[in-house]
Design an enzyme around this catalytic site. Structure first.
Site, PDB file in Angstrom:
ATOM      1  N   HIS A 146       6.105 -31.971  65.511  1.00  0.00           N
ATOM      2  CA  HIS A 146       6.516 -31.752  66.865  1.00  0.00           C
ATOM      3  C   HIS A 146       7.689 -30.580  66.760  1.00  0.00           C
ATOM      4  CE1 HIS A 146       8.153 -32.232  70.797  1.00  0.00           C
ATOM      5  NE2 HIS A 146       9.333 -31.909  70.397  1.00  0.00           N
ATOM      6  N   GLU A 147       8.658 -30.810  65.734  1.00  0.00           N
ATOM      7  CA  GLU A 147       9.652 -29.779  65.750  1.00  0.00           C
ATOM      8  C   GLU A 147       9.012 -28.211  65.218  1.00  0.00           C
ATOM      9  OE1 GLU A 147      12.632 -30.143  66.827  1.00  0.00           O
ATOM     10  OE2 GLU A 147      12.107 -32.187  67.209  1.00  0.00           O
TER      11      GLU A 147
ATOM     12  N   GLU B  60       8.242 -29.209  75.417  1.00  0.00           N
ATOM     13  CA  GLU B  60       8.260 -30.553  74.915  1.00  0.00           C
ATOM     14  C   GLU B  60       6.524 -31.017  74.867  1.00  0.00           C
ATOM     15  OE1 GLU B  60      10.254 -31.747  73.067  1.00  0.00           O
ATOM     16  OE2 GLU B  60      11.796 -30.269  73.594  1.00  0.00           O
TER      17      GLU B  60
ATOM     18  N   HIS C 107       7.803 -26.185  68.158  1.00  0.00           N
ATOM     19  CA  HIS C 107       8.769 -25.413  68.761  1.00  0.00           C
ATOM     20  C   HIS C 107       8.983 -24.092  68.043  1.00  0.00           C
ATOM     21  CE1 HIS C 107       9.818 -28.381  71.552  1.00  0.00           C
ATOM     22  NE2 HIS C 107      10.491 -29.075  70.813  1.00  0.00           N
TER      23      HIS C 107
HETATM   24 ZN   LIG Z   1      10.954 -31.145  71.144  1.00  0.00          ZN
END
Ligand SMILES: [Zn+2]
Length: 426
Positions: free
Chosen positions: A279-280, A364, A283
């Site tokens: 997930h990071e 997100e 980004h």
């Molecule tokens: Zn995030």
């Protein structure tokens, strides 16, 4: 614009901001309390009733303190501006036998001290009363005081040279000072980005390489799969201060580091750690970080243009508490315009917060979808539920409060989307 009409505009904006903040906090307390005794169906099998009630009580306790802090902040702002606080600081520093630049820096230091001192009791109460009561606090008073001292030292080491440079440019660089200040500000942020992982963060925490094992192998394979180069995987002793867990990237370019809180590694299975990191990574890969940096660059340039305009307007000073007889002296000192601008700006921009929150929530969702593609969506769901439980984050936020403030989507929507992604990919 005249001074009295600007005062009126400021008071109206401040009252509106205060009213909206308190109203949203009251809504959040009411909504969370109303749902205290029923865990949402989607989480009922994994989060027990006691944890759900604890999350509700923790959320309400933080909101109550937040309401008090909001009110105190508004009162302090009024005292410093219309109450004559800044006018007093102006006169006191004016009387000093020191170079003009030093007097202006002292003025800014004075304003920072007022803000810092008024925030201190809240920070103490949050750590030693609220976090303590809910079993999260692991900070001793000695660590808390040391953190404060180190924070002030780092703030002074970085902030004072920046203040000198900015004030000098405002005073001496001619009509286009705002452009030069903007360049200096961008360079400063880049410098902090470079210094943070290697010089600043180690003042507060210990970093050790991530030990070999299943988690490390999975993470290295994930990074290779996504074509991501980093200069190291680290574990941080977050447990020194708090039981809350996290993972983040720091630095930029090839000097990027991946940092895991020890509390996160202790709690999540290797597959879940991989999903959180994916997930990071999302980004970064989806350029969210770059977009944020660009937005903030554009915004800070626009704000500096606004500051340049306001600094030349007598009503800006007289409207915010500088007595008419002192306006000419105030206009000769760039520190006054800078201080007033930084104090008053949040009052006029608060109602834009939902735009920034919505932008962040969209990122997100995109990062979650990235994680579902490159790692396991069910593992990310499992990790998120553990983190919600461990952080006692509410599963039932007030929808309006959430839309206004939350950088992350509400748990139920996020988990539902990830579950749908997992089902779609079979
Ligand atoms: Zn995030």
């Amino acid at each position: 614009m005249t001074a009295p009409s600007f005062t009126l505009l400021f008071v109206v904006a401040l009252s509106l901001t205060l009213a909206v903040r308190l109203w949203l906090a009251a809504r959040q307390i009411a909504h969370v309390s109303a749902h205290r005794d029923a865990t949402p169906a989607a989480f009922a099998s994994r989060i027990d009733a006691a944890s759900h009630r604890k999350a509700a009580d923790y959320t309400v306790a933080k909101q109550r303190l937040g309401m008090l802090e909001t009110a105190v902040d508004a009162a302090v702002l009024l005292l410093v501006t219309l109450g004559g606080g800044l006018a007093w600081l102006l006169a006191a520093t004016q009387a000093l036998d020191a170079p003009a630049l030093v007097r202006d820096v002292l003025l800014l230091v004075g304003v920072s001290v007022i803000g810092g001192v008024s925030a201190l009791p809240f920070s103490w109460w949050r750590t030693f009363r609220i976090e303590e009561r809910f079993g999260f606090n692991r900070t001793t008073l000695a660590t808390w005081v040391a953190d404060l001292a180190k924070g002030i030292a780092v703030g002074a080491a970085l902030g004072l040279p920046l203040a000198f440079l900015v004030l000098w440019l405002m005073k001496s660089a001619g009509a286009y000072w705002w452009l030069l200040v903007w360049i200096a500000w961008m360079a400063f942020q880049l410098l902090v980005l470079v210094l943070y992982p290697t010089l600043i963060a180690p003042l507060f925490n210990r970093f050790s390489p991530l030990p070999p094992g299943d988690a490390r192998e999975r993470i290295e394979r994930l990074l290779a799969r996504c074509g991501f180069r980093s200069s190291g995987l680290f574990v941080m002793d977050g447990s020194k201060r708090s039981a809350h867990g996290n993972a983040y990237f720091t630095g930029f370019g090839r000097a990027k580091r991946v940092v895991f809180f020890d509390t996160l590694l202790a709690r999540l299975a290797p597959e879940e750690i991989e999903a959180v990191l994916a997930h990071e990574l999302g980004h970064f890969r989806l350029r969210h970080v770059m977009k944020r940096v660009l937005w903030s660059a554009v915004l800070s340039l626009a704000l500096l243009v606004l500051l340049a305009w306001l600094a030349g307007a007598p009503w800006f000073y007289a409207g915010l508490g500088i007595p008419p007889a002192g306006v000419a002296a105030a206009m000769a000192r760039p520190g006054v315009a800078l201080a007033l601008f930084m104090l008053a700006l949040p009052v006029f921009t608060f109602l834009l917060a939902p735009l920034s929150s919505a932008y962040s929530r969209r990122h997100e969702f995109e990062a979650d979808a990235f994680a579902a593609r490159h790692a396991s969506a069910p593992a990310l769901v499992a990790a998120l539920i553990k983190l919600y439980e461990d952080n006692a984050a509410t599963l039932t936020p007030d929808p309006l409060h959430s839309a206004f403030y939350d950088s992350h989507p509400p748990a139920s929507i996020r988990v539902a989307r990830l579950t749908a992604l997992a089902a779609a990919s079979g």
